[in-house]
Every structure is written in structure tokens, then in C-alpha cells.
Design an enzyme around this catalytic site. Structure first.
Site, short mmCIF file in Angstrom:
data_model
loop_
_atom_site.label_atom_id
_atom_site.label_comp_id
_atom_site.label_asym_id
_atom_site.label_seq_id
_atom_site.Cartn_x
_atom_site.Cartn_y
_atom_site.Cartn_z
N THR A 48 42.00 52.52 41.56
CA THR A 48 42.47 53.22 42.76
C THR A 48 42.39 54.71 42.49
O THR A 48 42.95 55.20 41.50
CB THR A 48 43.91 52.84 43.08
OG1 THR A 48 43.98 51.44 43.14
CG2 THR A 48 44.35 53.43 44.40
N CYS A 99 51.15 50.27 40.73
CA CYS A 99 50.40 50.84 41.87
C CYS A 99 51.22 51.57 42.91
O CYS A 99 50.84 52.66 43.33
CB CYS A 99 49.61 49.73 42.54
SG CYS A 99 48.21 49.21 41.55
C1 UDX Z 1 43.68 49.86 36.57
C2 UDX Z 1 44.18 51.13 37.26
O1 UDX Z 1 45.40 51.50 36.66
C3 UDX Z 1 44.43 50.95 38.72
O2 UDX Z 1 44.60 52.19 39.33
C4 UDX Z 1 43.28 50.32 39.38
O3 UDX Z 1 43.59 50.01 40.69
C5 UDX Z 1 42.76 49.15 38.61
O4 UDX Z 1 42.58 49.42 37.22
P1 UDX Z 1 45.00 47.90 35.45
O5 UDX Z 1 43.86 47.00 35.23
O6 UDX Z 1 46.31 47.29 35.84
O7 UDX Z 1 44.72 48.92 36.61
O8 UDX Z 1 45.19 48.89 34.21
P2 UDX Z 1 45.29 48.53 32.67
O9 UDX Z 1 45.83 47.14 32.51
O10 UDX Z 1 45.95 49.67 32.02
O11 UDX Z 1 43.76 48.44 32.21
C6 UDX Z 1 42.91 49.52 32.07
C7 UDX Z 1 42.05 49.27 30.83
O12 UDX Z 1 41.04 50.28 30.76
C8 UDX Z 1 42.81 49.31 29.50
O13 UDX Z 1 42.63 48.10 28.80
C9 UDX Z 1 42.19 50.50 28.76
O14 UDX Z 1 42.09 50.31 27.35
C10 UDX Z 1 40.81 50.58 29.40
N1 UDX Z 1 40.15 51.88 29.29
C11 UDX Z 1 40.84 53.01 29.58
C12 UDX Z 1 38.82 51.95 28.89
O15 UDX Z 1 38.20 50.94 28.60
N2 UDX Z 1 38.22 53.19 28.82
C13 UDX Z 1 38.90 54.32 29.08
O16 UDX Z 1 38.32 55.42 28.97
C14 UDX Z 1 40.26 54.24 29.48
C1 UDX Z 2 50.56 45.61 44.79
C2 UDX Z 2 49.86 45.18 46.09
O1 UDX Z 2 50.59 44.09 46.68
C3 UDX Z 2 48.42 44.78 45.81
O2 UDX Z 2 47.75 44.46 47.03
C4 UDX Z 2 47.73 45.94 45.11
O3 UDX Z 2 46.39 45.59 44.78
C5 UDX Z 2 48.47 46.35 43.86
O4 UDX Z 2 49.83 46.66 44.17
P1 UDX Z 2 51.68 44.33 42.74
O5 UDX Z 2 52.27 45.66 42.43
O6 UDX Z 2 50.99 43.57 41.67
O7 UDX Z 2 50.62 44.47 43.94
O8 UDX Z 2 52.84 43.36 43.31
P2 UDX Z 2 53.62 43.23 44.71
O9 UDX Z 2 53.77 41.80 44.98
O10 UDX Z 2 53.03 44.06 45.77
O11 UDX Z 2 55.08 43.79 44.34
C6 UDX Z 2 55.32 45.16 44.07
C7 UDX Z 2 56.81 45.39 43.89
O12 UDX Z 2 57.51 45.25 45.11
C8 UDX Z 2 57.48 44.42 42.92
O13 UDX Z 2 58.41 45.13 42.11
C9 UDX Z 2 58.19 43.46 43.83
O14 UDX Z 2 59.28 42.81 43.21
C10 UDX Z 2 58.64 44.39 44.94
N1 UDX Z 2 58.92 43.70 46.22
C11 UDX Z 2 57.92 43.03 46.87
C12 UDX Z 2 60.19 43.79 46.79
O15 UDX Z 2 61.09 44.42 46.22
N2 UDX Z 2 60.41 43.18 48.00
C13 UDX Z 2 59.45 42.50 48.67
O16 UDX Z 2 59.73 41.99 49.76
C14 UDX Z 2 58.17 42.42 48.08
#
Ligand code: UDX
Ligand code: UDX
Length: 467
Positions: A135, A279
């Protein structure tokens, strides 16, 4: 004939995290004709993807990985070889909120992402389609294209935006049966052609009417806006929960009545201790920064309010604990039931548990934390105060001898606990704070607990005349 040329396409994903790992596993499972390689700069992460112990907990993920790994799904730490081989490169590296310089605390930190763009440019020997999965702020694809086209293969990179909408805990069903897949591209012949290549990949299992194509900026912005709207619903109901606690209204009843309006719908109206996750906060702050950048201060303030209410809600939860327990927590033993930011994940990024735990330790409470999946991450998040906290996987052992338990994650196993047994081991008066409203409050109160929930009047055994 080499193994590689047996595959119809070679897909690479840079970043083997919560998004990259599950997304690529599902593409590989659904499309055995493609070779899918996932690379990461962190070799430990890659080793875990190649082992029997996954680096992330996600229901159903491991079955998908087991089916495809070694067949057409590969995990590797060799980023450069991966780039050279692939025709399509997904970039799914992390883009956290900046902790320094301009836009500190708000803007996205694009350093990893830009480094990745340069690495692609420098290693590529043939044309590539680059797909933004991370994102990012609106117009980042344009910046990526500028970096890529500063090299020799100037005209041979197309950048697409394909934001991820999966939620942790339901990632596999969100990927296999998505509400929609969004693909943004340049409206040029080459852009449209690249877009079609990506559409064809998803069309292997996603119905055509669910694959939306837009211009690249609409796609980037849609992801931020979708998360902002979802978070806004939670902050809206959480704001109302504060009012319910002051009156005799029950927030669950209000949410039900409101959600039965077809135009509003019932989802995402669960009042809670606050939203967490990697996120929501990051994306809203990103949106706020973008609005400020364009001078739209009223719009920026409006969205900032969603994050402000979320902080208020976490703060309010701790204040409720403090006032309920006679304005002092010093020396009191308190158990946090759950630390993950939601159920069915071990992820603790931006979890309300982090704020609550720190505040309780500041108040000099004796803290015990339990969680079925998140204790490893909890220990890392609280590393600087970990010597003052006990981490205990067994919830019964964790609550033994406690004055209070605060439920922070809606793990179903917590609703099924034997609370008679819990109560018999707790100090009196025993307090329960339900930050997710998943427990049977009346029953627990009748059992002898003093019960505090979100958006409902407290149920206590104290004589009001004496308080
Ligand atoms: C990531 C972003 O945080 C989010 O904004 C986007 O929507 C989806 O990708 P997420 O997969 O949850 O989300 O992040 P994370 O679990 O931290 O994984 C990112 C990976 O990228 C890590 O394993 C990190 O080691 C790797 N990375 C980071 C690389 O391989 N190269 C880099 O230069 C930096
Ligand atoms: C979110 C979006 O849902 C997903 O589409 C996007 O790609 C990444 O961010 P995620 O953060 O994995 O996904 O989980 P989500 O189910 O959205 O919950 C986010 C937070 O809101 C959690 O802490 C959850 O407990 C809280 N939540 C959710 C509430 O407190 N009340 C609700 O009714 C729903």
C-alpha cells in the site's frame, strides 16, 4: 529443456510477509502452469517458509503452501536471480509510517520500496511488468516508473497497481474468493497490455466481473480509502460506545438496529478496545498526509479524527480499569487475555494490547500476558519492559492469583473458558474487562465477577451507597 521453460510464466514476489506469502501461495496453487518464486532480504524468513514451521500463523495457509511448494512455488533469498528470471514482479515489501524527517509519524517510509525499484532496474536483463502490492501513497507508481526508466531498459518496464484487500485471519478465503481484484495501469497501449497480462493470471480463478480495471492513481487511492472507510466504521461505533456507557444504552443493540438498515449493513460494527493491525492507522495517516500536502486541511482533519478516536478508545479502556479498581493498579496482578490485534493471527502490529500493556506497567501493575499465537511477537514488542511481564501460554495459569483479567483479542477459545474455575483461582474482588464484548456478561456477573465491557453499563457487586 530446462525446468524453467516448462512454465508458461515466471512470477516473482519481493517480500515474503503477511501479504506476499499467502498471495503467492494462492496464485501458485491455482495456477500450476506458472512458476512462482517468493524472495526476501531476510534469510530467516525464507528458511521458515521452506521449513515445517510457517513464519506467520494464518488458518488454511499451510495446506496451500504444502500443495504447491517444490512444484511451482519456491522461496529463496536470492533476490537478484529472482529478478533476472521473472517476467512479472510483485513488490510486497513493507512501507511503515516514517519515524524521522518530513512527514514523520504520518507519511509512508518508502526507502525499502525505492531500494527495491532500483534493484529491479539494475538486475533486469529483459522487459518486466512490475506490480505494486504494497500500500503506497497515490502517485508512487509514477515515481517507481521514473526510477525504472532511468536505466537502459527504459521503455521495457510497465508498472501496475494491484492493491491487496486480504484481512489477516481470513487471508486464504479472501484470496480464493475475493470481493474484487483491482488492477490499475497507465492508459497507454503498453499499460493496457500489461494490465491484461495480470487480469489473465487472476482470471484463472476469479470471475471476470470481479476484476476491476482503473487508472493507476484510482487504484492506489482506492486501497487507502477502503481501509479508511472500514476503520471509520469502527471509530464511529467506538465513539458511540462511550456514550452508551454514560446512558443505559447497549452498543451491541444499537449496532444491530443500525446495521439492519440495508444501506449500512451489519459488518464492522463491533465496538472494541480499538482497531489495530499494520494497515488501518498507517493508511489513514498516509491519506491525512496526502490531503495536507494538497492543502485540503479540512479533509485531513476529518480523517485524522478516525485515528484520534481509536487512540481515545484505547486510553478509555485503561482509564476504566484504573477507576474500577479503586484508582490504583500498583501491585495488582492483571492478566491480558489475548495480545494479537485480532483473532486467528499471531500478528501484533499496532495491537491495542501494546498500548494497554505499557500503560498498565506504568501504573505498576504486575502483568501477565497470554495468547495462543502471539506471545513471540508480544515479547518483541515489549522487549524493553519484558522483565516486568510474565508471558504464559496457558490462560488458566495466566489468570491464577490475578485481581483482574482484560480480554483484548476475540479468540473463540476465551469465550469457551471455564470461568467458574478461573474465578476460584482469582483474588477478590475479581474484575473482568471485556474489550471485545464476546463474553456472557450477565452470567459472569451472577457468578461473582465485576464485569466491565465496551458500550454497556458496568455490572458490579459494590454497594452504590458506599461507593
Ligand atoms: C506489506 C506492507 O507493509 C503493506 O503496506 C502492504 O500492503 C503489503 O506488504 P506485510 O506483508 O504485512 O505488508 O509486511 P511484512 O510482513 O512486514 O513483510 C514485508 C517483507 O518484505 C518482510 O519479510 C521483509 O523482510 C521484506 N523486505 C523488506 C524485503 O524483502 N526487501 C526490503 O527491501 C524490505
Ligand atoms: C484490513 C482490511 O480489512 C483489509 O481489507 C486490508 O487489506 C488490510 O487491512 P486486517 O487489518 O488484517 O485487514 O484486519 P481487519 O479484519 O480489517 O481488522 C482490523 C482491526 O479492526 C482489528 O484490530 C479488528 O479487531 C478491528 N475490528 C474489526 C473491530 O474492532 N471491530 C470490527 O467490527 C471489525
Amino acid at each position: 529443456m530446462s525446468v524453467n521453460s516448462d512454465f508458461e510464466k515466471r512470477i516473482l514476489c519481493i517480500g515474503a510477509g503477511y501479504v506476499g506469502g499467502p498471495t503467492m501461495a494462492v496464485i501458485a496453487q491455482r495456477c500450476p502452469q506458472y512458476k512462482v518464486t517468493v524472495v526476501d532480504i531476510n534469510p530467516d524468513r525464507i528458511n521458515r517458509w521452506n521449513s515445517d514451521i510457517p513464519p506467520i500463523y494464518e488458518p488454511g495457509l499451510w495446506e496451500v503452501v504444502a500443495e504447491a511448494r517444490g512444484r511451482n512455488l519456491f522461496f529463496s533469498a536470492d533476490v537478484e536471480a529472482g529478478i533476472r528470471e521473472a517476467e512479472i514482479i510483485f513488490v510486497s515489501v513493507n512501507t511503515p509510517t516514517k519515524t524521522y524527517g518530513a512527514g514523520k509519524g504520518m507519511a509512508a517510509d518508502l526507502q525499502y520500496w525505492e531500494k527495491t525499484a532500483r534493484q529491479i532496474r539494475d538486475c533486469a536483463e529483459s522487459p518486466k511488468i512490475i506490480v505494486e502490492k504494497s500500500t503506497l501513497p497515490v502517485k508512487t507508481a509514477q515515481a517507481m516508473k521514473r526510477i525504472l526508466t532511468a536505466g537502459e531498459l527504459a521503455d521495457r518496464f510497465e508498472v501496475l497497481s494491484n492493491p491487496e484487500f486480504l484481512a489477516e485471519g481470513t487471508a486464504i478465503s479472501d484470496l480464493t474468493d475475493p470481493d474484487r481484484v483491482l488492477i490499475g495501469s497507465d492508459e497507454t497501449p503498453a499499460g493496457r497490455q500489461a494490465r491484461q497480462t495480470l487480469v489473465d493470471i487472476y482470471a484463472n480463478w476469479v470471475p471476470a466481473e470481479k476484476i476491476l480495471t482503473t487508472n493507476i492513481w484510482s487504484s492506489e487511492l482506492s486501497k487507502l480509502v477502503a481501509n479508511a472507510f472500514l476503520a471509520q466504521r469502527i471509530s464511529s461505533i467506538n465513539a458511540i460506545s462511550a456514550l452508551c456507557e454514560k446512558t443505559d444504552a447497549d452498543v451491541a443493540e444499537v449496532a444491530r438496529a443500525v446495521g439492519m438498515d440495508n444501506r449500512l449493513g451489519p459488518k464492522f460494527l463491533n465496538a472494541s478496545v480499538g482497531f489495530g493491525g499494520s494497515c488501518f492507522q498507517k493508511d489513514i495517516l498516509n491519506l491525512v498526509y496526502l490531503c495536507q500536502y494538497y492543502g485540503l486541511h479540512e479533509v485531513a482533519d476529518y480523517w485524522k479524527g478516525v485515528v484520534d478516536i481509536n487512540n481515545y478508545q484505547k486510553d478509555r479502556f485503561v482509564t476504566t480499569m484504573l477507576t474500577a479498581m479503586f484508582n490504583t493498579l500498583a501491585g495488582k496482578k492483571i492478566c491480558l487475555l489475548g495480545f494479537a490485534f485480532k483473532a486467528d493471527t499471531g500478528d501484533t502490529r499496532e495491537s491495542p494490547g501494546i498500548v494497554v500493556a505499557r500503560r498498565l506497567v506504568e501504573e505498576r501493575a504486575e502483568l501477565v500476558i497470554t495468547d495462543p499465537q502471539a506471545l513471540e511477537n508480544a515479547q518483541k514488542d515489549l522487549a524493553d519492559i519484558a522483565d516486568q511481564i510474565r508471558f504464559e501460554p496457558n490462560p488458566y495459569a495466566a489468570m491464577e492469583g490475578c485481581d483482574a483479567a482484560a480480554l483484548l483479542t476475540e479468540w473463540q477459545e476465551y469465550a469457551a473458558l471455564d470461568f467458574e474455575r478461573v474465578l476460584s483461582g482469582m483474588t477478590r474482588p475479581a474484575f473482568l474487562f471485556d474489550g471485545r464484548n464476546i463474553l456472557d456478561h450477565q452470567r459472569l456477573w451472577k457468578m461473582g465477577f465485576n464485569v466491565f465491557s465496551i458500550g454497556r453499563p458496568a455490572l458490579t457487586h459494590f454497594d452504590p451507597a458506599r461507593s
